[in-house]
Design a protein around this motif. Structure first.
Motif, short mmCIF file in Angstrom:
data_model
loop_
_atom_site.label_atom_id
_atom_site.label_comp_id
_atom_site.label_asym_id
_atom_site.label_seq_id
_atom_site.Cartn_x
_atom_site.Cartn_y
_atom_site.Cartn_z
N ILE A 25 0.85 -1.19 0.00
CA ILE A 25 0.00 0.00 0.00
C ILE A 25 0.88 1.24 0.00
CG2 ILE A 25 -1.77 1.27 1.28
CD1 ILE A 25 -2.59 -1.44 2.51
N GLY A 26 1.96 1.18 0.80
CA GLY A 26 2.86 2.32 0.94
C GLY A 26 3.52 2.70 -0.37
N VAL A 27 3.97 1.70 -1.13
CA VAL A 27 4.67 2.02 -2.37
C VAL A 27 3.69 2.63 -3.38
CG1 VAL A 27 4.54 -0.11 -3.74
CG2 VAL A 27 6.61 1.24 -3.77
N GLY A 28 2.45 2.17 -3.36
CA GLY A 28 1.44 2.74 -4.24
C GLY A 28 1.19 4.21 -3.90
N LEU A 29 1.06 4.49 -2.58
CA LEU A 29 0.83 5.87 -2.15
C LEU A 29 2.03 6.75 -2.48
CD1 LEU A 29 -0.88 5.40 1.34
CD2 LEU A 29 -1.94 6.04 -0.82
N SER A 30 3.25 6.20 -2.33
CA SER A 30 4.46 6.97 -2.66
C SER A 30 4.41 7.42 -4.09
CB SER A 30 5.72 6.12 -2.52
OG SER A 30 5.81 5.56 -1.28
N TRP A 31 4.03 6.51 -4.96
CA TRP A 31 4.02 6.82 -6.39
C TRP A 31 2.95 7.86 -6.70
CZ3 TRP A 31 7.59 6.85 -9.59
CH2 TRP A 31 7.41 6.78 -10.97
N LEU A 32 1.84 7.79 -5.98
CA LEU A 32 0.81 8.82 -6.13
C LEU A 32 1.35 10.17 -5.70
CD1 LEU A 32 -2.43 7.22 -4.63
CD2 LEU A 32 -1.75 7.36 -7.02
N ALA A 33 2.08 10.17 -4.58
CA ALA A 33 2.51 11.44 -3.99
C ALA A 33 3.63 12.07 -4.79
CB ALA A 33 2.94 11.20 -2.54
N ILE A 34 4.55 11.26 -5.32
CA ILE A 34 5.72 11.86 -5.97
C ILE A 34 5.32 12.70 -7.17
CG2 ILE A 34 6.26 9.88 -7.46
CD1 ILE A 34 8.83 12.13 -5.77
N VAL A 35 4.34 12.23 -7.93
CA VAL A 35 3.93 12.98 -9.12
C VAL A 35 3.38 14.34 -8.70
CG1 VAL A 35 2.36 13.00 -11.06
CG2 VAL A 35 3.51 10.88 -10.42
N ILE A 74 9.05 13.09 -13.41
CA ILE A 74 7.93 12.89 -14.31
C ILE A 74 6.79 13.84 -13.96
CG2 ILE A 74 6.93 11.00 -12.95
CD1 ILE A 74 7.05 10.90 -16.72
N GLY A 75 6.64 14.16 -12.69
CA GLY A 75 5.57 15.05 -12.24
C GLY A 75 5.75 16.44 -12.83
N PHE A 76 7.00 16.93 -12.75
CA PHE A 76 7.26 18.25 -13.30
C PHE A 76 7.08 18.26 -14.82
CE2 PHE A 76 10.07 21.56 -15.03
CZ PHE A 76 9.41 22.65 -14.49
N PHE A 77 7.42 17.16 -15.46
CA PHE A 77 7.24 17.06 -16.91
C PHE A 77 5.78 17.31 -17.28
CE2 PHE A 77 5.95 14.57 -20.59
CZ PHE A 77 6.83 15.04 -21.54
N ILE A 78 4.86 16.73 -16.51
CA ILE A 78 3.43 16.92 -16.80
C ILE A 78 3.04 18.39 -16.63
CG2 ILE A 78 1.11 16.36 -15.97
CD1 ILE A 78 2.05 13.58 -15.41
N TRP A 79 3.54 18.97 -15.54
CA TRP A 79 3.21 20.37 -15.27
C TRP A 79 3.75 21.28 -16.38
CZ3 TRP A 79 -0.39 22.31 -12.68
CH2 TRP A 79 -0.37 23.64 -12.26
N ASP A 80 4.98 20.96 -16.79
CA ASP A 80 5.62 21.72 -17.85
C ASP A 80 4.85 21.58 -19.16
OD1 ASP A 80 7.70 23.38 -18.68
OD2 ASP A 80 8.74 21.67 -19.61
N ALA A 81 4.43 20.36 -19.45
CA ALA A 81 3.68 20.08 -20.68
C ALA A 81 2.34 20.82 -20.67
CB ALA A 81 3.47 18.58 -20.84
#
Lengths: 263, 302
Positions: B233-243, B254-261
């Motif tokens: 569960i933790g690793v799933g939440l981490s991946w949600l949070a990092i973006v 990858i999160g910033f890439f989306i924002w930039d795009a």
């Protein structure tokens, strides 16, 4: 000097304002090399008594003396073979015994000696062939054999067996009883066994301690089983001493101390 | 298709040995090559059975999307336009042409590195705290209410505070991962510790295992299935949070890439990035599940 002395042990459980007295004034002396069974109806407190000897449950008053010294905490000098084997399922058969051997003999034996000692004990219960199996992969009887090997491997002063064969079918049970008799004959261990099986008690024991019904169970009678060893279960079926011993235990359990269903 | 062949071969062999002369050794009529094929066939069939339905689903989704997004007023690009506009992102995940012009694979790796650090810290601290809470009644009474409140705080709400504390985006993002992933690890570990059978505790007592031995010889293996549930569960939440965190902190992830795009209206790039994120998140989950499966293979079977 007595080997093991159970000295005026009382056990009361307190739950809120209610106090239940489980064991009352239990005194018993056990000699070295003796095989003693404790028998009684379910719920009479025989497992509690074994746990007190093992040090897993504290006595409310009274105490246990082993070779003249009081013991009130668990330790490998009183190894327990638990009813449901209690093997650690993530360890192999070998590693389960090794856990005990490495802990007890870690400083005293070399690695090779400990390995030999583990295999020796597994072979003693005819489980050497399954050393690399996990508990989930072997039968109930085999698990209990490994449990016995683990207990023996601690080289305990007393081996405590808590209804060791209770969960096994009749044929497997007979096999294991024979194994325990052979081990007892070969090593001369002192053993205390909890059981509710009259035949098992008479077959294995030098003495049978009969507990009265709880609450406040006490020792009702102690029966000496004067049968010569080695004992053969087939020959005993017609043996007068055996029949008499069996009868007196049955009479104790079903005439004088009949189990009364609570409510 | 292979199974009937195999059955026939066995049946044939049985008939031969029954009717024939028992002293003679008769070779099986069907050679070993056929039986190998017969054994492989069910595997291939199983793979086919598992692969075809999701492929059909994906094809249907793409088709529906293509039709729905093809109209002149459509605000979102259809799959064909995404392929035209973001072909380089899809086909070349690891190109490198300057500090901000890099393939999505590199960006994912940067994000994964942050997750790896934050999640590892969360796993270690979470298991230790969970053990404490599971083992001690007083620790439960003292800490559990605090945990129950803190775990409901959304990951991003921690970000301003951690930016103020760390004064740098990199440790702040890692902290957000840590604080997001730790709660399920703590809670599941505590449950696992509480569920250690009394028998195992008795074994430890008879052997006189000390606290440290008890921790790594009994507690951790016994609670491992629960711990790995928490980690998953933790690793799933981490991946949600990092973006989300990277959208705000910037950098290479990858999160910033989306924002930039989004800021430069490259919708096709965003959609490709979403697919990357989804696939990587799926793989992360499977990875932790696989490790858990290997580590707990003994514990679960009893």
């Amino acid at each position: 000097m007595s080997y093991l002395k159970i000295d005026h042990v009382d056990k009361r459980f307190q739950r809120g304002a209610a106090t239940t007295e489980v064991l009352k004034d239990i005194s018993l002396v056990i000699d070295k090399g003796e095989f003693v069974s404790i028998i009684g109806h379910s719920g009479c407190g025989k497992s509690t008594l074994l746990n007190i000897i093992a040090g897993l449950t504290p006595a409310t008053s009274g105490g246990i003396l082993l070779e003249g010294k009081e013991v009130n905490a668990p330790g490998p000098d009183r190894a327990v073979v638990f009813q449901n084997h209690s093997l650690l399922p993530w360890l192999t058969v070998y590693d389960n015994v090794a856990l005990a051997v490495n802990k007890v003999f870690g400083g005293k034996k070399s690695k090779a000696e400990r390995h030999d000692w583990i295999m020796h004990n597994l072979d003693l219960v005819q489980m050497g062939h399954a050393r690399d199996k996990r508990p989930g992969e072997i039968s109930g009887g085999m698990k209990q054999r490994v449990g016995i090997a683990r207990g023996l491997a601690m080289e305990p002063k007393i081996l405590l067996l808590d209804e060791p064969f209770g969960a096994l079918d009749a044929l497997t049970r007979a096999h294991l009883q024979d194994s325990v008799m052979q081990i007892h004959a070969a090593l001369g261990n002192t053993m205390i066994m909890i059981t509710h099986d009259v035949d098992e008690a008479v077959l294995l024991s030098d003495r049978i301690v009969m507990l009265t019904n709880g609450p406040s169970a006490r020792i009702g009678e102690v029966l000496d089983v004067r049968l010569t060893r080695p004992r053969k279960r087939l020959e005993l079926v017609t043996d007068r001493t055996y029949i008499a011993a069996r009868e007196s235990v049955l009479k104790f359990l079903y005439e004088r101390h009949r189990f009364v269903e609570a409510a | 298709m292979g199974q009937p062949v195999l059955k026939d071969a066995i049946a044939g062999a049985a008939i031969v040995s029954l009717t024939g002369k028992p002293s003679e050794v008769l070779p099986l009529p069907a050679g070993p090559s056929k039986s190998v094929a017969a054994r492989l066939a069910p595997l291939a069939k199983g793979a086919l059975v598992n692969m075809v339905p999701p492929l059909i689903t994906i094809a249907l989704i793409l088709l529906f999307w293509q039709i729905a997004a093809s109209g002149p007023q459509s605000s979102l690009p259809p799959p064909t336009r995404i392929w035209e506009e973001a072909k380089d992102l899809i086909t070349e995940p690891f190109y490198w042409a300057g500090s901000q012009d890099i393939g999505l694979g590199w960006r994912i790796l940067v994000s994964l590195q942050r997750v790896a650090i934050g999640f590892s810290l969360a796993a270690i601290v979470g298991v230790l705290l969970g053990t404490l809470v599971g083992q001690s009644v007083w620790a439960t009474r003292g800490l559990d209410p605090v945990f129950q409140v803190l775990r409901t705080v959304p990951p991003l709400a921690w970000l301003p505070l951690s930016l103020a504390a760390f004064r740098d985006s990199q440790p702040s993002a890692i902290f957000v991962i840590f604080i997001t992933a730790i709660w399920p690890v703590i809670i599941n570990t505590a449950v696992g510790i509480r569920n250690i059978p009394q028998d195992y505790r008795n074994v430890a007592k008879v052997l006189r295992l000390n606290q440290v031995e008890f921790f790594y010889k009994i507690m951790v293996p016994s609670a491992a299935p629960y711990i790995f549930t928490g980690l998953r569960i933790g690793v799933g939440l981490s991946w949600l949070a990092i973006v989300a965190a990277e959208m705000l902190t910037g950098g290479v992830g990858i999160g910033f890439f989306i924002w930039d795009a989004w800021n430069s209206s490259r919708l096709s790039d965003i959609i490709v990035a979403l697919v990357y994120i989804g696939v990587v998140g799926f793989l992360l989950d499977r990875l932790v599940a696989l490790i858990g499966h290997v580590v707990t293979r003994g514990t679960a079977t009893n």
